[in-house]
Write a protein that holds these residues in place. Structure first.
Motif, PDB file in Angstrom:
ATOM      1  N   UNK A  68       0.793  -1.233   0.000  1.00 39.27           N
ATOM      2  CA  UNK A  68       0.000   0.000   0.000  1.00 39.27           C
ATOM      3  C   UNK A  68       0.824   1.281   0.000  1.00 39.27           C
ATOM      4  N   UNK A  69       2.129   1.155   0.133  1.00 37.05           N
ATOM      5  CA  UNK A  69       2.962   2.341   0.306  1.00 37.05           C
ATOM      6  C   UNK A  69       3.938   2.606  -0.812  1.00 37.05           C
ATOM      7  N   UNK A  70       3.601   2.199  -2.004  1.00 33.25           N
ATOM      8  CA  UNK A  70       4.460   2.522  -3.132  1.00 33.25           C
ATOM      9  C   UNK A  70       5.447   1.438  -3.527  1.00 33.25           C
ATOM     10  N   UNK A  71       5.321   0.236  -2.970  1.00 38.99           N
ATOM     11  CA  UNK A  71       6.163  -0.870  -3.407  1.00 38.99           C
ATOM     12  C   UNK A  71       7.466  -1.027  -2.655  1.00 38.99           C
ATOM     13  N   UNK A  72       7.797  -0.068  -1.829  1.00 41.58           N
ATOM     14  CA  UNK A  72       9.023  -0.182  -1.044  1.00 41.58           C
ATOM     15  C   UNK A  72       8.889   0.636   0.232  1.00 41.58           C
ATOM     16  N   UNK A  73       9.856   0.477   1.113  1.00 38.85           N
ATOM     17  CA  UNK A  73       9.827   1.212   2.368  1.00 38.85           C
ATOM     18  C   UNK A  73      11.200   1.264   2.990  1.00 38.85           C
ATOM     19  N   UNK A  74      11.244   1.813   4.195  1.00 35.34           N
ATOM     20  CA  UNK A  74      12.485   1.921   4.954  1.00 35.34           C
ATOM     21  C   UNK A  74      12.213   1.396   6.366  1.00 35.34           C
ATOM     22  N   UNK A  75      13.080   0.531   6.853  1.00 35.71           N
ATOM     23  CA  UNK A  75      12.951  -0.002   8.201  1.00 35.71           C
ATOM     24  C   UNK A  75      14.158   0.417   9.027  1.00 35.71           C
ATOM     25  N   UNK A  76      13.880   0.860  10.256  1.00 40.65           N
ATOM     26  CA  UNK A  76      14.936   1.137  11.228  1.00 40.65           C
ATOM     27  C   UNK A  76      14.571   0.391  12.504  1.00 40.65           C
ATOM     28  N   UNK A  77      15.569  -0.258  13.115  1.00 40.61           N
ATOM     29  CA  UNK A  77      15.364  -1.020  14.340  1.00 40.61           C
ATOM     30  C   UNK A  77      16.461  -0.641  15.318  1.00 40.61           C
ATOM     31  N   UNK A  78      16.065  -0.318  16.568  1.00 43.73           N
ATOM     32  CA  UNK A  78      17.056   0.043  17.569  1.00 43.73           C
ATOM     33  C   UNK A  78      16.521  -0.237  18.965  1.00 43.73           C
ATOM     34  N   UNK A  79      17.437  -0.272  19.938  1.00 43.52           N
ATOM     35  CA  UNK A  79      17.072  -0.395  21.349  1.00 43.52           C
ATOM     36  C   UNK A  79      17.213   0.968  22.006  1.00 43.52           C
ATOM     37  N   UNK A  80      16.255   1.288  22.856  1.00 44.32           N
ATOM     38  CA  UNK A  80      16.286   2.568  23.555  1.00 44.32           C
ATOM     39  C   UNK A  80      15.481   2.439  24.848  1.00 44.32           C
ATOM     40  N   UNK A  81      16.094   2.792  25.957  1.00 41.34           N
ATOM     41  CA  UNK A  81      15.412   2.825  27.253  1.00 41.34           C
ATOM     42  C   UNK A  81      14.666   1.532  27.572  1.00 41.34           C
ATOM     43  N   UNK A  82      15.313   0.397  27.348  1.00 42.67           N
ATOM     44  CA  UNK A  82      14.703  -0.883  27.690  1.00 42.67           C
ATOM     45  C   UNK A  82      13.649  -1.370  26.715  1.00 42.67           C
ATOM     46  N   UNK A  83      13.584  -0.747  25.561  1.00 43.18           N
ATOM     47  CA  UNK A  83      12.607  -1.160  24.541  1.00 43.18           C
ATOM     48  C   UNK A  83      13.310  -1.418  23.218  1.00 43.18           C
ATOM     49  N   UNK A  84      12.763  -2.344  22.472  1.00 43.31           N
ATOM     50  CA  UNK A  84      13.155  -2.539  21.087  1.00 43.31           C
ATOM     51  C   UNK A  84      12.161  -1.726  20.267  1.00 43.31           C
ATOM     52  N   UNK A  85      12.681  -0.871  19.408  1.00 40.57           N
ATOM     53  CA  UNK A  85      11.841   0.032  18.626  1.00 40.57           C
ATOM     54  C   UNK A  85      12.027  -0.283  17.151  1.00 40.57           C
TER      55      UNK A  85
END
Length: 144
Positions: A68-85
Protein backbone atom coordinates in the motif's frame (compact mmCIF):
# COMPACT_ATOMS: atom_id res chain seq x y z
CA UNK A 1 52.98 12.36 32.15
CA UNK A 2 51.97 11.12 35.58
CA UNK A 3 48.60 9.72 36.52
CA UNK A 4 47.71 13.03 38.12
CA UNK A 5 48.20 14.71 34.75
CA UNK A 6 46.20 12.17 32.71
CA UNK A 7 42.94 13.75 31.59
CA UNK A 8 39.77 12.01 32.70
CA UNK A 9 38.10 9.97 29.96
CA UNK A 10 35.21 11.74 28.30
CA UNK A 11 31.83 10.13 27.93
CA UNK A 12 30.30 10.72 24.53
CA UNK A 13 26.53 10.46 24.42
CA UNK A 14 25.33 9.40 20.98
CA UNK A 15 22.98 11.79 19.24
CA UNK A 16 20.84 8.87 18.11
CA UNK A 17 20.55 5.41 19.66
CA UNK A 18 22.62 2.75 17.93
CA UNK A 19 20.73 1.39 14.97
CA UNK A 20 20.58 -2.38 14.69
CA UNK A 21 19.05 -2.24 11.20
CA UNK A 22 18.58 0.65 8.79
CA UNK A 23 17.50 -0.65 5.43
CA UNK A 24 15.43 0.18 2.38
CA UNK A 25 13.35 -2.78 1.21
CA UNK A 26 10.99 -3.95 -1.51
CA UNK A 27 9.04 -7.19 -2.02
CA UNK A 28 12.19 -9.14 -2.89
CA UNK A 29 13.79 -8.24 0.48
CA UNK A 30 10.82 -8.89 2.82
CA UNK A 31 11.80 -12.44 3.83
CA UNK A 32 15.48 -11.63 4.34
CA UNK A 33 14.60 -8.50 6.32
CA UNK A 34 12.22 -10.48 8.54
CA UNK A 35 15.06 -12.91 9.32
CA UNK A 36 17.38 -9.99 10.16
CA UNK A 37 14.75 -8.49 12.48
CA UNK A 38 14.32 -11.89 14.17
CA UNK A 39 18.07 -12.21 14.80
CA UNK A 40 18.46 -8.65 16.11
CA UNK A 41 15.34 -8.84 18.29
CA UNK A 42 16.51 -12.12 19.82
CA UNK A 43 20.00 -10.74 20.44
CA UNK A 44 18.38 -7.70 22.09
CA UNK A 45 16.52 -9.82 24.64
CA UNK A 46 13.21 -10.88 23.09
CA UNK A 47 12.44 -14.58 23.13
CA UNK A 48 9.60 -17.05 22.88
CA UNK A 49 6.13 -15.69 22.16
CA UNK A 50 7.27 -12.07 22.66
CA UNK A 51 9.84 -12.52 19.89
CA UNK A 52 7.34 -14.22 17.58
CA UNK A 53 4.74 -11.51 18.18
CA UNK A 54 7.16 -8.66 17.54
CA UNK A 55 8.50 -10.23 14.34
CA UNK A 56 4.95 -10.87 13.07
CA UNK A 57 4.02 -7.24 13.81
CA UNK A 58 7.09 -6.01 11.90
CA UNK A 59 6.30 -8.37 9.03
CA UNK A 60 2.78 -6.95 8.77
CA UNK A 61 4.19 -3.41 8.64
CA UNK A 62 6.76 -4.14 5.95
CA UNK A 63 4.21 -6.08 3.92
CA UNK A 64 1.79 -3.13 4.19
CA UNK A 65 4.52 -0.75 3.02
CA UNK A 66 5.11 -2.88 -0.08
CA UNK A 67 1.40 -3.42 -0.84
CA UNK A 68 0.00 0.00 0.00
CA UNK A 69 2.96 2.34 0.31
CA UNK A 70 4.46 2.52 -3.13
CA UNK A 71 6.16 -0.87 -3.41
CA UNK A 72 9.02 -0.18 -1.04
CA UNK A 73 9.83 1.21 2.37
CA UNK A 74 12.49 1.92 4.95
CA UNK A 75 12.95 0.00 8.20
CA UNK A 76 14.94 1.14 11.23
CA UNK A 77 15.36 -1.02 14.34
CA UNK A 78 17.06 0.04 17.57
CA UNK A 79 17.07 -0.39 21.35
CA UNK A 80 16.29 2.57 23.56
CA UNK A 81 15.41 2.82 27.25
CA UNK A 82 14.70 -0.88 27.69
CA UNK A 83 12.61 -1.16 24.54
CA UNK A 84 13.15 -2.54 21.09
CA UNK A 85 11.84 0.03 18.63
CA UNK A 86 10.97 -0.62 14.98
CA UNK A 87 10.00 2.10 12.55
CA UNK A 88 8.66 1.37 9.07
CA UNK A 89 8.18 4.22 6.61
CA UNK A 90 6.73 4.32 3.10
CA UNK A 91 5.90 6.85 0.39
CA UNK A 92 2.25 5.93 -0.16
CA UNK A 93 -0.74 8.26 -0.08
CA UNK A 94 -1.38 7.88 3.63
CA UNK A 95 -3.94 6.03 5.72
CA UNK A 96 -7.43 7.40 6.19
CA UNK A 97 -8.34 8.71 9.63
CA UNK A 98 -11.30 6.28 9.63
CA UNK A 99 -8.96 3.33 9.10
CA UNK A 100 -6.58 4.56 11.81
CA UNK A 101 -9.30 5.10 14.38
CA UNK A 102 -10.89 1.69 13.78
CA UNK A 103 -9.67 -0.53 16.65
CA UNK A 104 -12.08 -3.38 15.88
CA UNK A 105 -10.78 -6.78 14.89
CA UNK A 106 -11.40 -7.39 11.17
CA UNK A 107 -14.08 -9.93 10.32
CA UNK A 108 -12.64 -13.47 10.07
CA UNK A 109 -13.55 -13.76 6.38
CA UNK A 110 -11.88 -10.43 5.49
CA UNK A 111 -8.96 -10.89 3.09
CA UNK A 112 -7.26 -7.60 3.99
CA UNK A 113 -7.19 -5.06 6.78
CA UNK A 114 -5.33 -7.19 9.31
CA UNK A 115 -1.89 -5.54 9.16
CA UNK A 116 -2.32 -2.50 11.38
CA UNK A 117 -4.67 -4.33 13.72
CA UNK A 118 -2.16 -7.15 14.22
CA UNK A 119 0.77 -4.76 14.64
CA UNK A 120 -1.17 -2.86 17.32
CA UNK A 121 -2.22 -6.06 19.11
CA UNK A 122 1.22 -7.72 19.02
CA UNK A 123 3.38 -4.79 20.15
CA UNK A 124 3.52 -2.85 23.40
CA UNK A 125 2.93 0.49 21.71
CA UNK A 126 2.19 1.67 18.20
CA UNK A 127 2.28 5.21 16.82
CA UNK A 128 1.36 6.25 13.29
CA UNK A 129 2.15 9.43 11.40
CA UNK A 130 0.49 9.54 8.00
CA UNK A 131 -0.22 11.97 5.21
CA UNK A 132 -0.05 12.51 1.46
CA UNK A 133 3.73 12.02 1.48
CA UNK A 134 3.61 8.63 3.20
CA UNK A 135 3.27 6.84 6.49
CA UNK A 136 5.61 6.12 9.38
CA UNK A 137 4.61 3.43 11.89
CA UNK A 138 6.64 2.91 15.06
CA UNK A 139 6.14 -0.09 17.34
CA UNK A 140 7.89 -1.08 20.56
CA UNK A 141 8.43 -4.12 22.73
CA UNK A 142 9.97 -4.11 26.19
CA UNK A 143 13.16 -6.17 26.39
CA UNK A 144 14.48 -8.06 29.41
Amino acid sequence: MTNAETPAPRTVVPIEPTLLIAEVFDQARVTQLRHSVTSCAHASGLSGQRLDDFVLAVNELITNAVRHGGGQGRLRLWCQDGELVCEVADHGHGISSQRLSDRNRPAPDTAGGWGLWLARELSDTMAVETGEAGTVVRITAAVD
